[in-house]
Design a protein around this motif. Structure first.
Motif, PDB file in Angstrom:
ATOM      1  N   LEU A  16       0.957   8.409   6.281  1.00 34.01           N
ATOM      2  CA  LEU A  16       2.328   8.027   6.600  1.00 34.01           C
ATOM      3  C   LEU A  16       2.847   6.856   5.760  1.00 34.01           C
ATOM      4  N   ALA A  17       2.042   5.819   5.635  1.00 36.08           N
ATOM      5  CA  ALA A  17       2.500   4.643   4.889  1.00 36.08           C
ATOM      6  C   ALA A  17       2.809   5.010   3.439  1.00 36.08           C
ATOM      7  N   ALA A  18       1.910   5.775   2.843  1.00 35.73           N
ATOM      8  CA  ALA A  18       2.132   6.197   1.455  1.00 35.73           C
ATOM      9  C   ALA A  18       3.353   7.108   1.374  1.00 35.73           C
ATOM     10  N   SER A  65       3.059 -10.089  -1.253  1.00 34.97           N
ATOM     11  CA  SER A  65       1.671 -10.107  -1.705  1.00 34.97           C
ATOM     12  C   SER A  65       0.830  -9.046  -1.005  1.00 34.97           C
ATOM     13  N   LEU A  66       1.154  -8.758   0.239  1.00 36.29           N
ATOM     14  CA  LEU A  66       0.457  -7.692   0.937  1.00 36.29           C
ATOM     15  C   LEU A  66       1.128  -6.368   0.626  1.00 36.29           C
ATOM     16  N   THR A  67       0.336  -5.317   0.578  1.00 38.47           N
ATOM     17  CA  THR A  67       0.943  -3.999   0.455  1.00 38.47           C
ATOM     18  C   THR A  67       1.614  -3.643   1.769  1.00 38.47           C
ATOM     19  N   PHE A  68       2.521  -2.737   1.713  1.00 37.74           N
ATOM     20  CA  PHE A  68       3.189  -2.305   2.930  1.00 37.74           C
ATOM     21  C   PHE A  68       2.190  -1.758   3.938  1.00 37.74           C
ATOM     22  N   ALA A  69       1.232  -1.002   3.461  1.00 36.04           N
ATOM     23  CA  ALA A  69       0.235  -0.418   4.367  1.00 36.04           C
ATOM     24  C   ALA A  69      -0.532  -1.511   5.101  1.00 36.04           C
ATOM     25  N   ARG A  71       0.524  -4.512   5.786  1.00 40.09           N
ATOM     26  CA  ARG A  71       1.433  -5.109   6.770  1.00 40.09           C
ATOM     27  C   ARG A  71       1.495  -4.257   8.025  1.00 40.09           C
ATOM     28  N   ILE A  72       1.634  -2.979   7.819  1.00 44.74           N
ATOM     29  CA  ILE A  72       1.752  -2.088   8.963  1.00 44.74           C
ATOM     30  C   ILE A  72       0.485  -2.110   9.795  1.00 44.74           C
ATOM     31  N   ARG A  73      -0.658  -2.048   9.134  1.00 45.16           N
ATOM     32  CA  ARG A  73      -1.910  -2.066   9.891  1.00 45.16           C
ATOM     33  C   ARG A  73      -2.018  -3.333  10.716  1.00 45.16           C
ATOM     34  N   ARG A  74      -1.619  -4.433  10.144  1.00 45.46           N
ATOM     35  CA  ARG A  74      -1.676  -5.685  10.898  1.00 45.46           C
ATOM     36  C   ARG A  74      -0.701  -5.660  12.046  1.00 45.46           C
TER      37      ARG A  74
END
Ligand SMILES: [Zn+2]
Length: 88
Positions: A16-18, A65-69, A71-74
């Motif tokens: 989903l994130a990708a 600096s963080l990838t979107f994925a 961020r979402i996981r966090r």
């Protein structure tokens, strides 16, 4: 005879994130879309993450600096809180 593989929810969510970032391989995006069209729960999840992504993009343009994925996981709490982010 099936000529089309249907993703499981687990697979759809993994991509989903990708998918939302437009980073899936050609063909895979279609499979995710196909799953979202059939699965209300994943559709809701995708919609939620899409809004979240838009909000992150709006609020955090200078903070990428963080990838979107990541961020979402966090944000989803799937990331165990690791104090220093070590792999070992
Ligand atoms: Zn699903």
């Amino acid at each position: 005879m099936k000529d089309e593989r249907i993703l499981t929810c687990e697979e759809a969510l993994r991509f989903l994130a990708a998918y939302l970032d437009g980073e899936l391989e050609p063909g895979m995006d279609h499979e995710v879309e196909d799953h979202l069209a059939r699965c209300r729960s994943c559709y809701s999840r995708a919609d939620f993450e899409k809004r979240l992504k838009e909000r992150v993009a709006t609020l955090g343009r200078s903070e990428v600096s963080l990838t979107f994925a990541d961020r979402i996981r966090r944000l989803m709490g799937r990331f165990e809180a690791s104090p220093d982010n070590r792999d070992s």
